[in-house]
Scaffold this motif. Structure first.
Motif, mmCIF file in Angstrom:
data_model
loop_
_atom_site.group_PDB
_atom_site.id
_atom_site.type_symbol
_atom_site.label_atom_id
_atom_site.label_comp_id
_atom_site.label_asym_id
_atom_site.label_seq_id
_atom_site.Cartn_x
_atom_site.Cartn_y
_atom_site.Cartn_z
ATOM 1 N N MET A 44 0.848 -1.185 0.000
ATOM 2 C CA MET A 44 0.000 0.000 0.000
ATOM 3 C C MET A 44 0.888 1.240 0.000
ATOM 4 S SD MET A 44 -3.116 0.748 2.539
ATOM 5 C CE MET A 44 -2.798 2.070 3.652
ATOM 6 N N ASP A 45 0.571 2.206 -0.849
ATOM 7 C CA ASP A 45 1.354 3.443 -0.928
ATOM 8 C C ASP A 45 1.081 4.316 0.284
ATOM 9 O OD1 ASP A 45 2.433 2.770 -3.391
ATOM 10 O OD2 ASP A 45 0.801 3.737 -4.497
ATOM 11 N N THR A 46 2.132 4.950 0.769
ATOM 12 C CA THR A 46 1.993 5.898 1.868
ATOM 13 C C THR A 46 1.490 7.216 1.300
ATOM 14 O OG1 THR A 46 3.851 4.861 2.983
ATOM 15 C CG2 THR A 46 3.220 7.052 3.733
ATOM 16 N N PRO A 47 0.427 7.781 1.896
ATOM 17 C CA PRO A 47 -0.078 9.046 1.370
ATOM 18 C C PRO A 47 0.927 10.170 1.573
ATOM 19 C CG PRO A 47 -1.249 8.453 3.383
ATOM 20 C CD PRO A 47 -0.335 7.309 3.048
ATOM 21 N N ALA A 48 0.881 11.140 0.676
ATOM 22 C CA ALA A 48 1.751 12.313 0.804
ATOM 23 C C ALA A 48 1.331 13.095 2.042
ATOM 24 C CB ALA A 48 1.634 13.184 -0.435
#
Length: 126
Positions: free
Chosen positions: A1-5
């Motif tokens: 899962m991508d880490t949110p900015a």
């Protein structure tokens, strides 16, 4: 899962945070939101604003309009008539606030039930 900015840049200064909190305090005020919304339809006289905003006292409307004028969000135009006519209108800066307030309003309407449920659950735990 991508880490949110991150919402804010990593190197936000204390001064920047204070400026943000100051501005948010102004635009997040109940009467400010309602006055900006009321003036979004165009210039209005004081009494017209007062009649359109249910529950606002004369003192609170006066204080809110003065604060909005001091912040550059509203202009006050006095016409040399008898009695004097005074119109209030959003400035371009005040008008630029409308989309942000609408987005925040939409967010609250979409999440109000979840917030109330979380508060109730927290109250039971406390």
């Amino acid at each position: 899962m991508d880490t949110p900015a991150p919402l804010l840049p990593v190197n936000v200064s204390h001064r920047d945070c204070r400026a943000f909190a100051d501005a948010l305090g102004r635009v997040g005020d109940k009467w400010t939101i309602i006055v900006v919304g009321t003036l979004s339809g165009g210039p209005l006289r004081y009494k017209e604003i007062q009649h359109r905003i249910d529950g606002i006292s004369q003192r609170m409307l006066t204080l809110t309009l003065k604060s909005l004028e001091a912040d550059g969000l509203v202009t006050r135009t006095v016409f040399p008539t008898v009695p004097p006519r005074v119109d209030y209108e959003l400035t371009s800066l005040g008008d630029s606030l409308r989309p942000a307030l609408l987005s925040l309003f939409d967010w609250v309407m979409q999440n109000q039930a979840a917030i109330e449920a979380a508060r109730a659950a927290y109250a039971i735990k406390s």
